[in-house]
Scaffold this active site. Sequence first.
Site, short mmCIF file in Angstrom:
data_model
loop_
_atom_site.label_atom_id
_atom_site.label_comp_id
_atom_site.label_asym_id
_atom_site.label_seq_id
_atom_site.Cartn_x
_atom_site.Cartn_y
_atom_site.Cartn_z
N HIS A 27 -23.90 -14.00 -41.49
CA HIS A 27 -23.56 -15.09 -40.58
C HIS A 27 -22.09 -15.35 -40.70
O HIS A 27 -21.52 -16.03 -41.96
CB HIS A 27 -24.58 -16.18 -41.01
CG HIS A 27 -24.52 -17.40 -40.26
ND1 HIS A 27 -25.45 -18.32 -40.21
CD2 HIS A 27 -23.53 -17.87 -39.29
CE1 HIS A 27 -24.90 -19.35 -39.12
NE2 HIS A 27 -23.88 -18.92 -38.91
N ASN A 61 -20.19 -18.14 -30.68
CA ASN A 61 -19.44 -19.25 -30.16
C ASN A 61 -17.96 -18.93 -30.24
O ASN A 61 -17.33 -19.88 -30.79
CB ASN A 61 -19.90 -20.49 -31.07
CG ASN A 61 -19.90 -20.44 -32.40
OD1 ASN A 61 -19.68 -19.39 -33.04
ND2 ASN A 61 -19.35 -21.48 -33.04
N HIS A 152 -29.99 -21.52 -34.41
CA HIS A 152 -29.46 -22.81 -35.21
C HIS A 152 -30.39 -24.14 -34.86
O HIS A 152 -30.39 -24.41 -33.65
CB HIS A 152 -28.05 -23.24 -34.61
CG HIS A 152 -27.45 -24.27 -35.20
ND1 HIS A 152 -26.22 -24.25 -35.70
CD2 HIS A 152 -27.69 -25.53 -35.15
CE1 HIS A 152 -25.76 -25.38 -36.11
NE2 HIS A 152 -26.70 -26.31 -35.81
N ASP A 279 -22.10 -18.49 -43.44
CA ASP A 279 -21.93 -19.28 -42.10
C ASP A 279 -20.45 -19.62 -42.39
O ASP A 279 -19.67 -20.78 -42.00
CB ASP A 279 -22.49 -20.54 -42.12
CG ASP A 279 -22.51 -21.31 -40.73
OD1 ASP A 279 -21.85 -20.67 -40.03
OD2 ASP A 279 -23.18 -22.43 -40.41
N HIS A 283 -11.67 -23.29 -40.42
CA HIS A 283 -10.80 -23.80 -39.97
C HIS A 283 -9.59 -24.34 -40.74
O HIS A 283 -9.56 -24.13 -41.92
CB HIS A 283 -11.64 -25.43 -39.49
CG HIS A 283 -12.84 -25.35 -38.62
ND1 HIS A 283 -12.73 -25.22 -37.45
CD2 HIS A 283 -14.22 -25.49 -38.91
CE1 HIS A 283 -13.93 -25.06 -36.90
NE2 HIS A 283 -14.84 -25.16 -37.87
O1 DOR Z 1 -20.47 -26.12 -39.20
C1 DOR Z 1 -20.74 -25.42 -38.30
N1 DOR Z 1 -19.45 -24.71 -37.88
N2 DOR Z 1 -21.85 -25.02 -38.00
C2 DOR Z 1 -21.95 -24.30 -36.73
O2 DOR Z 1 -23.00 -24.17 -36.13
C3 DOR Z 1 -20.79 -23.77 -36.09
C4 DOR Z 1 -19.64 -23.51 -37.16
C5 DOR Z 1 -18.48 -23.30 -36.44
O3 DOR Z 1 -18.26 -22.25 -35.44
O4 DOR Z 1 -17.51 -23.74 -36.67
ZN ZN Z 2 -22.80 -20.46 -37.94
#
Ligand code: DOR
Ligand code: ZN
Length: 391
Positions: A27, A61, A152, A279, A283
Amino acid sequence: MKEPTRKTPSEIDLSRYTALPALIDPHVHFRTPGGEYKEDWKTGALAAIHGGVTTVCDMPNNTPPCTTLERLEAKRRLIDRQLKMVGIPLHYGLYFGADEKHLDQIPLVADQCVALKIFMGCSTGGLVIESDDALDEAFERAAASGLLVAVHAEDEAILARARIQYRGSKDPATHSLVRPREAAIRATEKAIALAKKHQARLYVLHISTREELDLIRSAKREGVQVYGETTTHHLYFTSEDYARLGTLIQMNPPIREKSDQEALWEALRDGTLDTVGTDHAPHTLEEKQRPYGEAPSGIPGVQTLLPLMLDAVFRGKITLERMVELTHHNPAKILNLPVSDDQVFVDLDVEKRVSDAMMLSRSGWTPYRGMTLRGWPVYTALNNHLFPVSR
Ligand code: DOR
Ligand code: ZN
């Protein structure tokens, strides 16, 4: 950027290290296309191999979201080009994004992706399936194509109500109320019901609550083909950490309570949970330091997966064998990944303090900074090339 030095395994004495199958991170969000200022596959691959990870599965995404065959193929071309540029032949799989307008694409991509990713609630990017009819259709089509459904699981209707209730809050700790546990529980329950109805294989991503674990446990007992993932951040942080880390540990689904965290560890041991993903959602630090309400959700993690899990082994939270199942054998089986003989050579006795400076992700920071962990990778063998990775 400097290409990592390569040596063949026969040139180096590896006998002092413990050899493990290289990790699979099921992930990650490597942000290509559209978010390359946060990460791309050049920096993502470097971070991965420095964490002993040689296979990653990447989420859809993106900008634009990966929701058509054409976009999936274009994304693969971009990734291959970037990996070539940095000289790291990282193994990868791609999730295909479900959106209401493109459900007809599912049979076309079934043999080219690892799973259909359904956002049952809005998160980063605009991908979401809100209507029950579309959700039903997505499960039906995926099952008919033999495609794993990865969810999700946060219920959008519950999220929407909570968003109104807490509108304007500047307190990062509100995040766990803005995305309440009921949203996760309700969505996981719904996803399991749909998997039963359509006989779909289901993978519930980033499980955060003890109630979801009970749902998964009883579904498994009934013979539903359901698998559960949790993340390193849900294993390492609780809502008490907002006071210290604020928006840096804002992610979706949010961190929960101590009792949830304990239940997650227990579920890793007893087989209710099958995988640990990161995950990895990079950022920039500047973005993450904005006030609550403006800061984006998500944290980087691909490089810290292995040291965090090895430290858990050292502290007796899980065995080394179980760690290997969770981070290699199980994700390979669930996501149907090709077999590789990649390895990671670890020093189980070395202790190091995590710092932002160690991080190779373009985002350049880590919420685990300051933690001292025992057990670190020293070399990662990928396709018979040995990358020195201790820093
Ligand atoms: O905290 C998250 N960030 N959850 C998600 O489902 C997407 C992810 C992101 O792409 O920044
Ligand atoms: Zn994710």
